[in-house]
Write an enzyme that holds these catalytic residues in place. Structure first.
Site, PDB file in Angstrom:
ATOM      1  N   GLY A  51       0.828  -1.466   0.164  1.00  0.00           N
ATOM      2  CA  GLY A  51       0.077  -0.182   0.040  1.00  0.00           C
ATOM      3  C   GLY A  51       0.723   1.330   0.045  1.00  0.00           C
ATOM      4  O   GLY A  51       0.312   2.416  -0.081  1.00  0.00           O
ATOM      5  N   CYS A  81     -26.850  -9.719 -16.954  1.00  0.00           N
ATOM      6  CA  CYS A  81     -26.056  -9.306 -18.620  1.00  0.00           C
ATOM      7  C   CYS A  81     -27.282  -9.918 -19.573  1.00  0.00           C
ATOM      8  O   CYS A  81     -27.469 -11.127 -19.625  1.00  0.00           O
ATOM      9  CB  CYS A  81     -24.926 -10.332 -18.677  1.00  0.00           C
ATOM     10  SG  CYS A  81     -24.131 -10.081 -20.412  1.00  0.00           S
ATOM     11  N   CYS A 100     -25.259 -12.673 -21.940  1.00  0.00           N
ATOM     12  CA  CYS A 100     -24.879 -14.290 -21.306  1.00  0.00           C
ATOM     13  C   CYS A 100     -25.606 -14.656 -20.003  1.00  0.00           C
ATOM     14  O   CYS A 100     -25.790 -15.875 -19.496  1.00  0.00           O
ATOM     15  CB  CYS A 100     -23.410 -14.307 -20.866  1.00  0.00           C
ATOM     16  SG  CYS A 100     -22.960 -13.415 -19.293  1.00  0.00           S
ATOM     17  N   CYS A 156     -22.006  -7.667 -19.852  1.00  0.00           N
ATOM     18  CA  CYS A 156     -20.862  -7.793 -18.930  1.00  0.00           C
ATOM     19  C   CYS A 156     -19.729  -6.831 -19.440  1.00  0.00           C
ATOM     20  O   CYS A 156     -19.329  -6.741 -20.639  1.00  0.00           O
ATOM     21  CB  CYS A 156     -20.138  -9.263 -19.036  1.00  0.00           C
ATOM     22  SG  CYS A 156     -21.099 -10.517 -18.208  1.00  0.00           S
ATOM     23  N   CYS A 188     -17.823 -12.896 -20.241  1.00  0.00           N
ATOM     24  CA  CYS A 188     -18.997 -13.007 -21.291  1.00  0.00           C
ATOM     25  C   CYS A 188     -18.957 -14.191 -22.246  1.00  0.00           C
ATOM     26  O   CYS A 188     -19.867 -14.793 -22.354  1.00  0.00           O
ATOM     27  CB  CYS A 188     -19.409 -11.721 -21.634  1.00  0.00           C
ATOM     28  SG  CYS A 188     -21.197 -11.441 -22.225  1.00  0.00           S
TER      29      CYS A 188
END
Lengths: 293, 226, 258
Positions: free
Chosen positions: A29, A238, A241, A263, A269
């Site tokens: 970080g 979606c 899909c 997607c 997808c």
């Protein structure tokens, strides 16, 4: 000159970048400064990510690039071609087959594994930037863990919008220590940052910063007790899909306001459709992904 | 309660050639609880100067000024402030207040500063303002816009809000009508009755005769012109 | 009377090159005391305030602050995190220009809430309640809580700055010309507010100003500075009514009478 050095950058530069990466991994970080090089592409096109990828790639790697989830945008295609030419590595669009994935603003839907490295392109690495413009001051705030200001931003969100309206680049705290900007990924992706088996590297070219999350790092999205963090997405499945668990893009299909949701992760997808999953629009527009801007 | 021993005072005017003006020498006096002592002497004799030294407003050059066990001539600012808060009240000729603060709050402030409950302080302030005939419609206004006589009465109310064991009164009855003058004299008598030691300047001869037990002519403390 | 001073300042000296910023300044400040520092521009009063508040490093001297946990400690020898923690909790600093002490791009509520969040408050509702409460105490209507300070008048900005500073219940407040640049009428209201808060919260304060009227109303005691040196100290009304030093006499006699 007939050939590029492997992965475009010279070896000294790659060593310098690797040292920054290792330091970043050692202090999860923490933003490590590095001597960012001029790359043959403009800032904002992923120069940080490209340098990190260049320093990370080995000839055996299989490389994938996504831009907001898609393998087929100009940016993704250009960077993929760049490394095909300069490193000669194999490339792929399949998340599961890639060993190094450079990404702009998404984490793939397919869970990552321990032998993968995810490289993020980062425009602005400093999460405190918009509240405290002085870099000297923000560095001090990081070193002294003075993160009250970060919550001021979230407070402002709630007071103005009734909820935390920050929906991307949502700040996180890494291993209870550094507050980090996860790059402009949607906050839907934030939970995937935490406890991830893959190495996650973040490169900001213009800002000359590299930071990192080693595998299985604890990453917590900042929030308030009475306004807890929520990973959100469009309340829809979606249309291609039928996936109900993936991050969706909204696509306008005509001048009458018609729209479909698909997607954002094109590989995910396509994989689902190949496996026989079907959304509501799949019959009418089988090639919808190619039609996207 | 108030013991003054051989106090002297001089003013040095640094910006006027460093002129040194001695104004007082060998001033001594003592005031017992329940006693009222009047300072007399012609104008410029040093009555106000002496009174201001007792209050700590002027710095004594030498000597001792004991009030309730504190030597005002030598005490730290915070000790003098505590003394003024708890022990030593002062009714000056002029009202000095923060602009825009309501009269009732001005009068209640000495009690609030002592940490008394707000209601008690307000009750006391209302009571005093009523006794001193300040119309109730003025209580919520700042006294800065009041007439001279009204300001003086607000000042007196403020000075008597807390039952100080020692009180300094600078012309408390000046510019008051008969009724209000009577009220002020009653307040002074009440203060004496509860045991307050009072030093006052009264040009009002009758008033002086009525409330004062002794007179001290401060001209005897005036340094002989060299 | 508290036996222990809240702040003990010993021989604070600060040079700017060879020029004296302030020299050998010493004093004690007790809990609940308000001290004014007056002097003209360049007299060293702001330098001194900076040294006391940890914003400037003096070249010599000690600033002993009576910490809640460990008693008197030299804040100049504290580590920076400790000192910064102190300035977020027990200390407050009110700047002359509100924009130096406020986040102009953050709402009034966020400005007041920042110190709370900085010390770990993580409940939005509580933070907001406290912010609204404090806005009320500095006479800013509750319905302005989501407005930015840029939409406030100068006096309101200054009151907001005070609320932002006092929300964590500090014990020592540094003020640098808190009423400078405000209209006279606005000044009066601010002074009254400060007086009330000082008394209610038992605050100690150090106020730097060149306005003698301000110190007369706010300060218990006074320190007069000239050319980096303290020339006179004492009870505020005594210093103003019976000034001993030539410079103070000049200062007092130079005030325009209204």
């Amino acid at each position: 000159m007939t050939e590029y050095n492997f992965a475009y950058l010279d070896e000294q530069t790659k060593r310098m970048i690797r040292r920054a990466i290792l330091k970043g991994l050692a202090v999860p970080g923490y933003q490590v400064p590095f001597a960012s090089r001029e790359m043959p592409m403009p800032y904002g096109w992923g120069t940080g990510g490209v340098q990190v990828s260049a320093a990370t790639l080995v000839p055996e790697d299989r490389f994938k690039v996504i831009d907001q989830g898609a393998d087929d945008t100009t940016n993704a295609v250009s960077i993929r071609k760049f490394f095909e030419r300069t490193a000669g590595v194999e490339t792929t669009e399949h998340t599961a087959e890639a060993s190094v994935i450079q990404t702009r603003h998404r984490i793939p839907e397919t869970p990552l594994s321990e032998d993968q490295i995810l490289v993020y392109q980062v425009p602005i690495p400093e999460p405190l930037r918009f509240l405290e413009p002085r870099e000297t001051e923000t560095r001090k705030m990081h070193s002294l863990e003075e993160y009250g200001l970060m919550h001021v931003k979230l407070y402002e969100d709630i007071s103005q919008h009734g909820a935390i309206a920050t929906s991307y680049a949502y700040p996180v705290k890494v291993e209870g220590r550094y507050v980090m900007d996860p790059s402009p990924i949607p906050k839907f992706d934030n939970p995937k940052l935490s406890d991830c088996p893959a190495i996650q590297l973040f490169g900001a070219g213009r800002e000359q910063r590299i930071y990192a999350l080693p595998p299985y790092t604890r990453v917590v999205s900042l929030d308030f007790e009475d306004y807890p963090f929520e990973a959100s997405k469009a309340d829809h499945a979606c249309d291609l899909c039928g996936a109900g668990d993936s991050y969706l893009d909204e696509v306008i299909t005509d001048d009458q306001g018609g729209r479909i949701f698909v997607c954002s992760d094109t590989d995910y997808c396509r994989g689902r459709r190949e496996a026989g999953h079907v959304g509501t629009q799949a019959q009418d527009a089988p090639m919808m992904t190619e039609a996207r801007a | 309660m108030i013991e003054i021993e051989t106090v002297s005072k001089q003013f040095t005017l640094h910006n006027q050639g460093g002129a040194v003006i001695p104004v007082m020498e060998g001033a001594s006096l003592s005031v017992a609880p329940g006693e009222c002592v009047a300072l007399t002497g012609s104008s410029g004799a040093g009555k106000s100067t002496l009174m201001r030294m007792i209050y700590g407003n002027y710095l004594a050059a030498s000597g001792r000024i004991m009030v309730g066990g504190v030597d005002v001539a030598r005490a730290e600012p915070r000790e003098i402030l505590a003394l003024r808060r708890e022990t030593l009240g002062y009714v000056s000729q002029f009202l000095r207040v923060v602009p825009r603060v309501p009269t009732i709050d001005v009068v209640a402030e000495p009690l609030l500063a002592l940490g008394r409950p707000r209601e008690e302080a307000m009750d006391r302030a209302r009571d005093l303002l009523a006794r001193l005939n300040i119309p109730e419609r003025l209580w919520s206004l700042s006294p800065t816009t009041f007439s001279g006589g009204e300001q003086q009465r607000v000042n007196i109310a403020r000075g008597f809000a807390h039952a100080y064991p020692a009180l300094l009164l600078d012309e408390p009855t000046a510019s008051l009508d008969a009724a209000n003058r009577e009220t002020v004299l009653c307040l002074i008598e009440e203060a004496k009755a509860r045991g307050a030691a009072i030093v006052g300047i009264f040009h009002d001869v009758e008033a002086r005769a009525r409330v004062c037990d002794r007179e001290i002519d401060v001209s005897v403390f005036t340094p002989k012109a060299a | 009377m508290s036996p222990q001073p809240l702040l003990q300042v010993r021989d604070i000296t600060r040079f700017y090159g060879t020029r004296i910023g302030c020299r050998d300044v010493s004093f004690d400040l007790y809990p609940g005391e308000v001290m004014g520092i007056v002097g003209e521009s360049g007299s060293g009063k702001s330098t001194l305030l900076g040294c006391l508040a940890g914003q400037l490093a003096p070249d010599a001297g000690e600033v002993l602050f009576d910490t809640r946990t460990d008693g008197p400690r030299d804040t100049l020898k504290m580590s920076e995190p400790e000192r910064r923690m102190l300035s977020r909790t027990d200390w407050a600093f009110v700047h002359q220009h509100a924009r130096d002490g406020l986040r102009m791009g953050v709402s009034a509520g966020g400005n007041v809430g920042e110190r709370l969040m900085a010390v770990g408050a993580r409940h939005y509702g509580d933070i907001r309640d406290q912010a609204v409460d404090w806005l009320g105490r500095v006479e800013i209507p509750a319905d302005r809580v989501d407005d930015r300070p840029t939409a406030f008048s100068g006096g309101m900005q200054q009151r907001l700055q005070i609320a932002r500073n006092l929300v964590t219940g500090p014990r020592l407040v540094f003020m640098d010309e808190p009423t400078g640049g405000l209209d006279v009428s606005v000044q009066a209201r601010l002074l009254d507010l400060l007086r009330g808060l000082v008394r209610e919260m038992g605050l100690s304060a150090i106020i730097v100003t060149h306005d003698l009227a301000v110190v007369r109303l706010l300060a218990d005691r006074l320190m007069v500075m000239k050319d980096g040196h303290v020339v006179e100290t004492g009870l505020t009304d005594q210093v103003l009514d019976d000034p001993q030093h030539g410079y103070t006499q000049l200062l007092v006699s130079s005030v325009l009478q209204v």
